[in-house]
Enzyme design. Structure first.
Site, PDB file in Angstrom:
ATOM      1  N   LYS A 173       0.837  -1.200   0.000  1.00 15.80           N
ATOM      2  CA  LYS A 173       0.000   0.000   0.000  1.00 15.80           C
ATOM      3  C   LYS A 173       0.876   1.255   0.000  1.00 15.80           C
ATOM      4  O   LYS A 173       1.632   1.473   0.944  1.00 15.80           O
ATOM      5  CB  LYS A 173      -0.915   0.035   1.232  1.00 15.80           C
ATOM      6  CG  LYS A 173      -2.001   1.091   1.093  1.00 15.80           C
ATOM      7  CD  LYS A 173      -2.720   1.367   2.397  1.00 15.80           C
ATOM      8  CE  LYS A 173      -2.144   2.515   3.151  1.00 15.80           C
ATOM      9  NZ  LYS A 173      -2.148   3.819   2.449  1.00 15.80           N
ATOM     10  N   GLY A 226       6.924   5.020   8.058  1.00 16.20           N
ATOM     11  CA  GLY A 226       5.975   6.119   8.254  1.00 16.20           C
ATOM     12  C   GLY A 226       6.217   6.775   9.596  1.00 16.20           C
ATOM     13  O   GLY A 226       7.326   6.719  10.143  1.00 16.20           O
ATOM     14  N   THR A 228       6.025   7.776  13.666  1.00 17.16           N
ATOM     15  CA  THR A 228       6.246   6.996  14.885  1.00 17.16           C
ATOM     16  C   THR A 228       4.928   6.599  15.549  1.00 17.16           C
ATOM     17  O   THR A 228       4.791   5.473  16.044  1.00 17.16           O
ATOM     18  CB  THR A 228       7.152   7.804  15.840  1.00 17.16           C
ATOM     19  OG1 THR A 228       8.439   7.917  15.218  1.00 17.16           O
ATOM     20  CG2 THR A 228       7.327   7.123  17.187  1.00 17.16           C
ATOM     21  N   ALA A 229       3.926   7.490  15.545  1.00 19.78           N
ATOM     22  CA  ALA A 229       2.647   7.152  16.186  1.00 19.78           C
ATOM     23  C   ALA A 229       1.979   5.990  15.444  1.00 19.78           C
ATOM     24  O   ALA A 229       1.462   5.054  16.080  1.00 19.78           O
ATOM     25  CB  ALA A 229       1.728   8.378  16.193  1.00 19.78           C
ATOM     26  N   THR A 230       2.034   6.007  14.111  1.00 26.25           N
ATOM     27  CA  THR A 230       1.448   4.894  13.344  1.00 26.25           C
ATOM     28  C   THR A 230       2.230   3.612  13.627  1.00 26.25           C
ATOM     29  O   THR A 230       1.645   2.539  13.793  1.00 26.25           O
ATOM     30  CB  THR A 230       1.488   5.196  11.823  1.00 26.25           C
ATOM     31  OG1 THR A 230       1.082   6.537  11.595  1.00 26.25           O
ATOM     32  CG2 THR A 230       0.587   4.250  11.053  1.00 26.25           C
ATOM     33  N   GLU A 248      10.273   1.510  10.190  1.00 26.03           N
ATOM     34  CA  GLU A 248      11.174   2.629   9.893  1.00 26.03           C
ATOM     35  C   GLU A 248      10.383   3.903  10.148  1.00 26.03           C
ATOM     36  O   GLU A 248       9.456   4.222   9.394  1.00 26.03           O
ATOM     37  CB  GLU A 248      11.627   2.578   8.425  1.00 26.03           C
ATOM     38  CG  GLU A 248      12.398   1.323   8.056  1.00 26.03           C
ATOM     39  CD  GLU A 248      13.723   1.203   8.777  1.00 26.03           C
ATOM     40  OE1 GLU A 248      14.253   2.222   9.261  1.00 26.03           O
ATOM     41  OE2 GLU A 248      14.217   0.066   8.883  1.00 26.03           O
ATOM     42  N   CYS A 282      13.220  11.678   5.831  1.00 19.87           N
ATOM     43  CA  CYS A 282      13.404  11.271   7.227  1.00 19.87           C
ATOM     44  C   CYS A 282      14.841  11.487   7.684  1.00 19.87           C
ATOM     45  O   CYS A 282      15.110  11.578   8.878  1.00 19.87           O
ATOM     46  CB  CYS A 282      12.998   9.815   7.391  1.00 19.87           C
ATOM     47  SG  CYS A 282      13.879   8.744   6.243  1.00 19.87           S
ATOM     48  N   GLU A 384       9.368  15.983  15.564  1.00 23.42           N
ATOM     49  CA  GLU A 384       9.646  15.971  14.122  1.00 23.42           C
ATOM     50  C   GLU A 384       8.711  16.945  13.407  1.00 23.42           C
ATOM     51  O   GLU A 384       7.492  16.845  13.531  1.00 23.42           O
ATOM     52  CB  GLU A 384       9.438  14.552  13.577  1.00 23.42           C
ATOM     53  CG  GLU A 384       9.822  14.438  12.116  1.00 23.42           C
ATOM     54  CD  GLU A 384       9.523  13.064  11.525  1.00 23.42           C
ATOM     55  OE1 GLU A 384       8.413  12.543  11.718  1.00 23.42           O
ATOM     56  OE2 GLU A 384      10.418  12.529  10.832  1.00 23.42           O
TER      57      GLU A 384
HETATM   58  P1  NAD Z   1       2.037   7.853   8.224  1.00 25.72           P
HETATM   59  O1  NAD Z   1       2.436   7.039   9.396  1.00 25.72           O
HETATM   60  O2  NAD Z   1       0.917   8.784   8.355  1.00 25.72           O
HETATM   61  O3  NAD Z   1       1.666   6.921   6.986  1.00 25.72           O
HETATM   62  C1  NAD Z   1       2.571   5.986   6.426  1.00 25.72           C
HETATM   63  C2  NAD Z   1       1.773   4.912   5.723  1.00 25.72           C
HETATM   64  O4  NAD Z   1       1.036   4.185   6.694  1.00 25.72           O
HETATM   65  C3  NAD Z   1       0.751   5.444   4.716  1.00 25.72           C
HETATM   66  O5  NAD Z   1       0.656   4.548   3.630  1.00 25.72           O
HETATM   67  C4  NAD Z   1      -0.539   5.428   5.527  1.00 25.72           C
HETATM   68  O6  NAD Z   1      -1.686   5.329   4.738  1.00 25.72           O
HETATM   69  C5  NAD Z   1      -0.343   4.173   6.359  1.00 25.72           C
HETATM   70  N1  NAD Z   1      -1.103   4.149   7.608  1.00 25.72           N
HETATM   71  C6  NAD Z   1      -1.518   5.201   8.371  1.00 25.72           C
HETATM   72  N2  NAD Z   1      -2.214   4.749   9.441  1.00 25.72           N
HETATM   73  C7  NAD Z   1      -2.200   3.390   9.365  1.00 25.72           C
HETATM   74  C8  NAD Z   1      -2.741   2.349  10.169  1.00 25.72           C
HETATM   75  N3  NAD Z   1      -3.442   2.609  11.285  1.00 25.72           N
HETATM   76  N4  NAD Z   1      -2.549   1.074   9.803  1.00 25.72           N
HETATM   77  C9  NAD Z   1      -1.834   0.791   8.687  1.00 25.72           C
HETATM   78  N5  NAD Z   1      -1.320   1.719   7.865  1.00 25.72           N
HETATM   79  C10 NAD Z   1      -1.491   3.009   8.206  1.00 25.72           C
HETATM   80  O7  NAD Z   1       3.368   8.580   7.746  1.00 25.72           O
HETATM   81  P2  NAD Z   1       3.507   9.634   6.566  1.00 25.72           P
HETATM   82  O8  NAD Z   1       2.972  10.940   7.050  1.00 25.72           O
HETATM   83  O9  NAD Z   1       2.984   9.028   5.302  1.00 25.72           O
HETATM   84  O10 NAD Z   1       5.089   9.715   6.410  1.00 25.72           O
HETATM   85  C11 NAD Z   1       5.895  10.631   7.087  1.00 25.72           C
HETATM   86  C12 NAD Z   1       6.624   9.928   8.214  1.00 25.72           C
HETATM   87  O11 NAD Z   1       7.393   8.852   7.692  1.00 25.72           O
HETATM   88  C13 NAD Z   1       7.603  10.829   8.919  1.00 25.72           C
HETATM   89  O12 NAD Z   1       7.500  10.621  10.294  1.00 25.72           O
HETATM   90  C14 NAD Z   1       8.957  10.327   8.412  1.00 25.72           C
HETATM   91  O13 NAD Z   1      10.031  10.560   9.286  1.00 25.72           O
HETATM   92  C15 NAD Z   1       8.688   8.879   8.261  1.00 25.72           C
HETATM   93  N6  NAD Z   1       9.658   8.270   7.369  1.00 25.72           N
HETATM   94  C16 NAD Z   1      10.586   7.429   7.906  1.00 25.72           C
HETATM   95  C17 NAD Z   1      11.549   6.852   7.086  1.00 25.72           C
HETATM   96  C18 NAD Z   1      12.582   5.915   7.632  1.00 25.72           C
HETATM   97  O14 NAD Z   1      13.216   5.225   6.853  1.00 25.72           O
HETATM   98  N7  NAD Z   1      12.782   5.855   8.928  1.00 25.72           N
HETATM   99  C19 NAD Z   1      11.536   7.124   5.709  1.00 25.72           C
HETATM  100  C20 NAD Z   1      10.576   7.997   5.214  1.00 25.72           C
HETATM  101  C21 NAD Z   1       9.627   8.549   6.049  1.00 25.72           C
END
Ligand code: NAD
Length: 480
Positions: A173, A226, A228-230, A248, A282, A384
């Site tokens: 996804k 994605g 940290t809270a998710t 990650e 990130c 962040e």
């Molecule tokens: P997000 O957590 O909102 O969403 C990430 C993905 O998870 C999306 O596809 C979203 O639809 C899905 N998602 C959201 N809630 C979910 C749930 N309850 N169950 C399953 N899937 C769910 O994050 P974002 O806003 O898309 O991305 C930004 C974040 O990602 C930032 O915190 C960034 O630091 C982090 N990030 C980390 C890395 C790394 O390698 N550590 C790389 C890129 C981005």
């Protein structure tokens, strides 16, 4: 208006509920396509297709599996311009970044893991005169890959490539904010002859279709990138199901600049590490820590360069800084700038939304922003922001630099600038992060472990780490 479709069982299909969400072009602030609002029924369909394909895919000879994935990589390369333009439109990033970074990296992710599968082998452990053990690393089965919006095709392929190369079938996804290049990838997978059901791509909301993927009892591993809270929610959901999970997550990376650094090289790289992709990587260094003796020189040179950065149309090749991903994200970043002021910070440049003209008038543009005068404990330096916003802090000693760098709940990456080799090693060793760059930033060798500590995640991607994650070891012991 173009409708994005799900990719299930080798076909491009509508979501079962026929419901769609708006997909917005952030550079123009306008809806330009529709994205499936998929649900649990779509997950069931994808799971049935993936399960049916698994035996065939896992038993496909390695050379054939590798050749199919190489064809998919070729297709990405052949369609580089179209994919880069699609990424820029969907995400707001400059097309020049997409064509030089995102799309070539998506191609090499697939090529890298396709060939890794050819070199993947079992270990053997001999117990002298007693027994021989061999360790089989078997594909897990059907696995889930969930990706964010900041590097859409780049991070999507970073997950699905090792999963597929090691013989799994995938339900993936992309973010609902940036679904377009995953949809185009599905079309390329069909052209490349990827067998039906091996890769399935579902679009839609995280708490709806994403959650259904996470909770599906047949999906045995979840690779998630994605917030940290998710990540915390997903970890809590899968723990009692005993699923494998790789997380990650977010970062609040320090960029430590010592007085003995090569100033010019440090300055130009620090501009990139602060504002590439509008600060939405990130790995961006959002806390710049500068040794007191060069603080004023650095501040003056850096702020001068940042003030000259022009924000513009993501679709033009000359643009170096585009739009942030969504209106909600723009408001969040602007909210943090207001918070920084309330916390006593001084805005040295930027600090505002930029209103461009004509068809860009509704786009989500923020001026690159530099803030000073805030202590390490304030929210601006702890949370962040994930936008074009950096803070400057001064340090006197190496120990103070290390303490400041480690003083957040996150631990993804850090950058150290110094020409003193021993100091570089000493500082790197003390940093609580999964990744340290010395005198460089975002220099990536795909064989190295990638990931963070503390609230930046659990597990590592990259190289054999990813191949291990997507396989289950079985040890066989034969008595001699
Ligand atoms: P997000 O957590 O909102 O969403 C990430 C993905 O998870 C999306 O596809 C979203 O639809 C899905 N998602 C959201 N809630 C979910 C749930 N309850 N169950 C399953 N899937 C769910 O994050 P974002 O806003 O898309 O991305 C930004 C974040 O990602 C930032 O915190 C960034 O630091 C982090 N990030 C980390 C890395 C790394 O390698 N550590 C790389 C890129 C981005």
């Amino acid at each position: 208006m173009e409708k994005i479709l799900n990719y299930i069982g080798g076909n491009l299909v509508e979501p079962s509920g026929l419901a769609y969400l708006d997909n917005v072009d952030p550079g123009r602030g306008k809806v330009y396509s529709k994205v499936p609002d998929s649900d649990q029924i779509d997950v069931e369909k994808a799971f049935a297709a993936a399960s049916a394909a698994f035996q065939g895919w896992k038993n496909t000879p390695l050379e054939t599996r590798c050749a199919i994935l190489q064809r998919l990589a070729d297709k990405i390369g052949e369609n580089k311009e179209a994919l880069a333009l699609a990424e820029a439109r969907d995400n707001g990033k400059p097309v020049s970044l997409a064509i030089h970074v995102d799309i070539p990296r998506a191609e090499s992710n697939i090529r890298f893991f396709a060939t890794a599968a050819m070199h993947w082998s079992s270990e053997s452990h001999v117990m002298e005169n007693e027994a021989i053990n061999y360790t089989h690393r078997k594909p897990i089965g059907v696995v889930g890959c969930i990706a964010p919006w900041n590097l859409p095709l780049y991070l999507f392929t970073w997950k699905i490539a090792p999963a597929l190369a090691s013989g799994n079938c995938v339900i993936a996804k992309p973010s609902e904010l940036t679904p377009m290049t995953a949809y185009l990838l599905a079309k390329l997978a069909i052209e490349a002859g990827l067998p039906a059901g091996v890769l399935n791509i579902l679009h839609g909301l995280g708490p709806k279709v994403g959650d259904a993927i996470v909770k599906h009892p047949g999906i045995k591993a979840i690779s998630f990138t994605g917030g940290t809270a998710t990540g915390a929610y997903i970890a809590g959901t899968v723990a009692p199901m005993f699923k494998k999970v790789s997380l990650e997550l977010g970062g609040k990376n320090a960029n430590i600049i010592f007085a003995d650094a090569d100033f010019d090289e440090m300055l130009s790289t620090t501009l990139r590490s602060s504002f590439s992709n509008q600060g939405q990587i990130c790995l961006c260094g959002s806390r710049i820590l500068v040794e007191a003796s060069i603080y004023d020189r650095f501040k003056e040179a850096f702020v001068h360069k940042v003030s000259q950065m022009k924000v513009g149309d993501p679709l033009l090749t000359a643009t170096k800084m585009g739009a942030v991903v969504s209106e909600a994200h723009m408001q969040k970043v602007l909210g943090y700038i207001e918070l920084a002021k309330q916390e006593g910070g001084t805005i040295l440049c930027g600090g505002n939304r930029i209103l461009l003209e004509g068809e860009l008038a509704d786009g989500y543009y923020i001026a690159p922003t530099v803030i000073e005068g805030l202590g390490p404990a304030c929210r601006t330096n702890q949370e962040e922001i994930f936008g074009p916003v950096v803070t400057l802090q001064k340090f006197e000693t190496e120990e103070e630099a290390i303490a400041l760098a480690n003083d957040t709940p996150y631990g993804l990456a850090a950058t150290v600038w110094t020409s003193h080799v021993t100091k570089a090693h000493r500082v790197a060793n003390e940093l609580q992060t999964g990744i340290v760059w010395i005198n460089c930033w975002l220099l990536r060798d795909l064989r190295t472990p990638f990931g963070g500590v503390k609230q930046s995640g659990v597990g590592r991607e990259g190289g054999w780490e990813a191949m291990r994650f997507f396989t289950e070891p079985q040890n066989v012991c034969i008595k001699l």
